[in-house]
Design a protein around this motif. Structure first.
Motif, PDB file in Angstrom:
ATOM      1  N   GLU A 238       0.718  -1.264   0.101  1.00  0.00           N
ATOM      2  CA  GLU A 238       0.073   0.031  -0.019  1.00  0.00           C
ATOM      3  C   GLU A 238       0.893   1.229  -0.114  1.00  0.00           C
ATOM      4  O   GLU A 238       0.243   2.288  -0.467  1.00  0.00           O
ATOM      5  CB  GLU A 238      -1.018   0.159   1.332  1.00  0.00           C
ATOM      6  CG  GLU A 238      -1.994  -1.050   1.145  1.00  0.00           C
ATOM      7  CD  GLU A 238      -2.888  -1.218   2.639  1.00  0.00           C
ATOM      8  OE1 GLU A 238      -2.619  -0.043   3.274  1.00  0.00           O
ATOM      9  OE2 GLU A 238      -3.585  -1.893   2.928  1.00  0.00           O
ATOM     10  N   THR A 243       2.875   2.551  -6.401  1.00  0.00           N
ATOM     11  CA  THR A 243       1.904   1.818  -6.271  1.00  0.00           C
ATOM     12  C   THR A 243       0.544   2.776  -6.452  1.00  0.00           C
ATOM     13  O   THR A 243      -0.528   2.428  -7.093  1.00  0.00           O
ATOM     14  CB  THR A 243       1.556   1.251  -4.824  1.00  0.00           C
ATOM     15  OG1 THR A 243       1.707   2.211  -3.501  1.00  0.00           O
ATOM     16  CG2 THR A 243       2.613   0.213  -4.714  1.00  0.00           C
ATOM     17  N   ARG A 244       0.713   4.071  -6.127  1.00  0.00           N
ATOM     18  CA  ARG A 244      -0.367   4.896  -6.364  1.00  0.00           C
ATOM     19  C   ARG A 244       0.158   6.178  -7.135  1.00  0.00           C
ATOM     20  O   ARG A 244       1.219   6.652  -6.926  1.00  0.00           O
ATOM     21  CB  ARG A 244      -1.348   5.367  -5.152  1.00  0.00           C
ATOM     22  CG  ARG A 244      -2.102   4.213  -4.560  1.00  0.00           C
ATOM     23  CD  ARG A 244      -3.063   4.593  -3.661  1.00  0.00           C
ATOM     24  NE  ARG A 244      -2.335   5.494  -2.794  1.00  0.00           N
ATOM     25  CZ  ARG A 244      -1.916   4.830  -1.452  1.00  0.00           C
ATOM     26  NH1 ARG A 244      -2.022   3.385  -1.046  1.00  0.00           N
ATOM     27  NH2 ARG A 244      -1.442   5.575  -0.324  1.00  0.00           N
ATOM     28  N   LYS A 245      -0.824   7.004  -8.009  1.00  0.00           N
ATOM     29  CA  LYS A 245      -0.285   8.295  -8.458  1.00  0.00           C
ATOM     30  C   LYS A 245       0.167   9.373  -7.428  1.00  0.00           C
ATOM     31  O   LYS A 245       1.320   9.915  -7.427  1.00  0.00           O
ATOM     32  CB  LYS A 245      -1.488   8.677  -9.572  1.00  0.00           C
ATOM     33  CG  LYS A 245      -1.676   7.759 -10.359  1.00  0.00           C
ATOM     34  CD  LYS A 245      -2.632   8.591 -11.371  1.00  0.00           C
ATOM     35  CE  LYS A 245      -2.797   7.905 -12.754  1.00  0.00           C
ATOM     36  NZ  LYS A 245      -3.861   8.469 -13.569  1.00  0.00           N
ATOM     37  N   MET A 247       0.911  10.043  -3.564  1.00  0.00           N
ATOM     38  CA  MET A 247       1.144   9.329  -2.023  1.00  0.00           C
ATOM     39  C   MET A 247       1.906  10.594  -1.310  1.00  0.00           C
ATOM     40  O   MET A 247       3.059  10.738  -1.539  1.00  0.00           O
ATOM     41  CB  MET A 247       2.152   8.307  -2.178  1.00  0.00           C
ATOM     42  CG  MET A 247       1.548   7.074  -3.415  1.00  0.00           C
ATOM     43  SD  MET A 247       2.339   5.716  -3.507  1.00  0.00           S
ATOM     44  CE  MET A 247       2.398   4.982  -1.528  1.00  0.00           C
TER      45      MET A 247
END
Length: 345
Positions: A238, A243-245, A247
């Protein structure tokens, strides 16, 4: 690329471009070994060691594959590594290292392993075939006609869950200690009021909006490091970068915990694990920046004054232009004349 040492200067000769880099910044020679800290992908090339008299002994080709664009693979999500790219002329594949130790004990942890891109072919330059026909994808030994076919093949990082006991002693007393420690760790995660084992704790106070980077003491990028915030486990599935655009809080590939803009919700106790054991804690406190008077010579004041001034001049010019066009339209009869209501009667 030829590298030579000239009195604490590093001369890098790449075709017609010659630039000097200070050795004291990132390049260090320790016991006749060249250390590059930190290393960048631009440091890839051929390094030649020799003597001051011009004798050359050996050459090393260094291929640094960046982790910024690495492909992330999570075993819990049933993701798999890239398949082999096999043709009649060459074979491109990912060579993985061994799994790292579990980064937590007694609770669910994570393991990771790095995979680098390699090429195997009979057309590899014989000068590079010291350890077989396999070379890295960024090597100069790979023929140019193969480069476009493997351009999109990057390094890979494989992450999976794991769980190990906190002690590996196989005696009866060790097994009892395992059960007791696992039960204590589980209860501490469920009930925050239970006492925890005291760890070396550092107190840090940051202003709202500061950037924060926490490094686990004694850790290196290749070690197994995990982070917790109070009773929350910050798992890489996570919080790993990429993992994400967007953070605000993430773990980079060097095992550092980063906070782009610290907020009041980031207050708390951050604990780092090293090779399965908690080793240190960081207590973060967030305060507002004290108000200060603005000076006319401040960069922010000058910028705001410049913007306001340009905006005022723009609207004045726009106002004058509108009136000029209106007057020109009226005198040239280009606008339709207004009808007098009494003339229609």
């Amino acid at each position: 690329m030829l590298i030579k040492n000239f009195k604490n200067k590093l001369a890098v000769d790449t075709s017609s471009t010659v630039k000097e880099i200070d050795l004291l910044t990132r390049f260090h020679v320790v016991n006749f070994d060249l250390l590059i800290v930190p290393s960048h992908s631009d440091d890839s090339g051929i390094y030649i060691c020799g003597s001051k008299t011009g004798e050359f002994f050996y050459a090393y080709e260094l291929d640094i594959q960046s982790t910024t664009d690495a492909r992330l693979i999570f075993g819990d999500k049933e993701e798999n590594p890239l398949p082999e790219y096999n043709t009649n002329e060459f074979l491109a594949y990912t060579s993985f290292r061994e799994w790292s130790p579990c980064d937590r004990c007694g609770v669910r942890g994570e393991q990771r392993k790095f995979g680098l891109c390699y090429v195997s072919s009979q057309y590899i330059n014989p000068r590079y075939q010291i350890k077989g026909d396999d070379v890295s994808c960024g090597s100069d030994a790979v023929p140019k006609r193969f480069k476009p076919l493997i351009a999109n093949r990057t390094a890979e990082i494989f992450i999976r869950s794991c769980k190990v006991p906190c002690y590996s002693n196989e005696t009866l007393g060790g097994k009892v200690s395992n059960v007791v420690n696992d039960l204590a760790t589980y209860l501490q995660g469920k009930f925050s009021f239970l006492p925890r084992r005291k760890l070396p704790t550092q107190n840090h106070i940051y202003a709202l909006g500061d950037r924060v980077t926490l490094t686990c003491p004694g850790s290196k990028p290749e070690h197994a490091v995990a982070w917790d915030k109070d009773n929350e486990r910050l798992y890489r599935s996570e919080y790993l970068i990429g993992t994400r655009k967007y953070m605000n809080r993430f773990i980079d590939h060097g095992n550092n915990l980063n906070i782009k803009f610290i907020e009041f919700t980031d207050k708390g106790l951050f604990t780092c694990w090293l090779n399965g054991k908690p080793v240190a804690s960081f207590k973060l406190d967030v305060t507002k920046q004290p108000p200060r008077r603005r000076d006319l010579r401040d960069a922010e004041t000058l910028f705001a004054t410049r913007i306001i001034g340009f905006g005022f001049i723009f609207f004045i010019v726009l106002f004058v232009l509108i009136h000029i066009i209106k007057c020109w339209c009226y005198h040239c009869r280009c606008c339709p004349p207004k009808l007098d209501p009494q003339s229609e009667v």
